[in-house]
Write a protein that holds these residues in place. Sequence first.
Motif, PDB file in Angstrom:
ATOM      1  N   LYS A   1      32.275  -4.085  41.769  1.00  0.00           N
ATOM      2  CA  LYS A   1      32.376  -5.111  42.799  1.00  0.00           C
ATOM      3  C   LYS A   1      32.165  -6.468  42.160  1.00  0.00           C
ATOM      4  CE  LYS A   1      31.020  -2.120  46.408  1.00  0.00           C
ATOM      5  NZ  LYS A   1      30.422  -1.660  47.483  1.00  0.00           N
TER       6      LYS A   1
ATOM      7  N   LYS B   1      39.516   1.560  44.529  1.00  0.00           N
ATOM      8  CA  LYS B   1      39.157   2.198  45.798  1.00  0.00           C
ATOM      9  C   LYS B   1      37.871   3.011  45.688  1.00  0.00           C
ATOM     10  CE  LYS B   1      42.621   4.547  47.382  1.00  0.00           C
ATOM     11  NZ  LYS B   1      43.866   5.197  47.799  1.00  0.00           N
ATOM     12  N   SER B   2      37.495   3.441  44.478  1.00  0.00           N
ATOM     13  CA  SER B   2      36.314   4.282  44.292  1.00  0.00           C
ATOM     14  C   SER B   2      35.016   3.545  44.599  1.00  0.00           C
ATOM     15  CB  SER B   2      36.256   4.826  42.868  1.00  0.00           C
ATOM     16  OG  SER B   2      35.813   3.821  41.958  1.00  0.00           O
ATOM     17  N   GLY B   3      35.045   2.209  44.576  1.00  0.00           N
ATOM     18  CA  GLY B   3      33.830   1.448  44.836  1.00  0.00           C
ATOM     19  C   GLY B   3      32.926   1.322  43.624  1.00  0.00           C
TER      20      GLY B   3
ATOM     21  N   SER C   1      28.591   0.375  39.801  1.00  0.00           N
ATOM     22  CA  SER C   1      27.725   1.184  40.659  1.00  0.00           C
ATOM     23  C   SER C   1      26.458   1.640  39.941  1.00  0.00           C
ATOM     24  CB  SER C   1      28.489   2.387  41.218  1.00  0.00           C
ATOM     25  OG  SER C   1      28.987   3.191  40.160  1.00  0.00           O
TER      26      SER C   1
END
Length: 79
Positions: free
Chosen positions: A25, A20-22, A49
């Motif tokens: 991906k 959920k933190s992103g 990220s």
Amino acid sequence: MPLFVPPTKIGKSEIIEWVKSGDVKNESPPRILFENDEVGFDHSIVRFSDGKKEAVMAHYKFKDGKVVFMETGATKLDG
């Protein structure tokens, strides 16, 4: 600090929060390499990220149609 550094074990709630933190991906959908009623294997390329990229292989164990175990291995793709 990287989340997946051997011999780290993490639980379901930690995985959910991390996803959920992103922070990570998939560059494209995972490719399912093999799957039956007992086990599954997939491969994906992920980008974090911070811009780093890894090739990730995942192994799953299934019971009653649900994932009951998951283990991953990753290879850094950055020079």
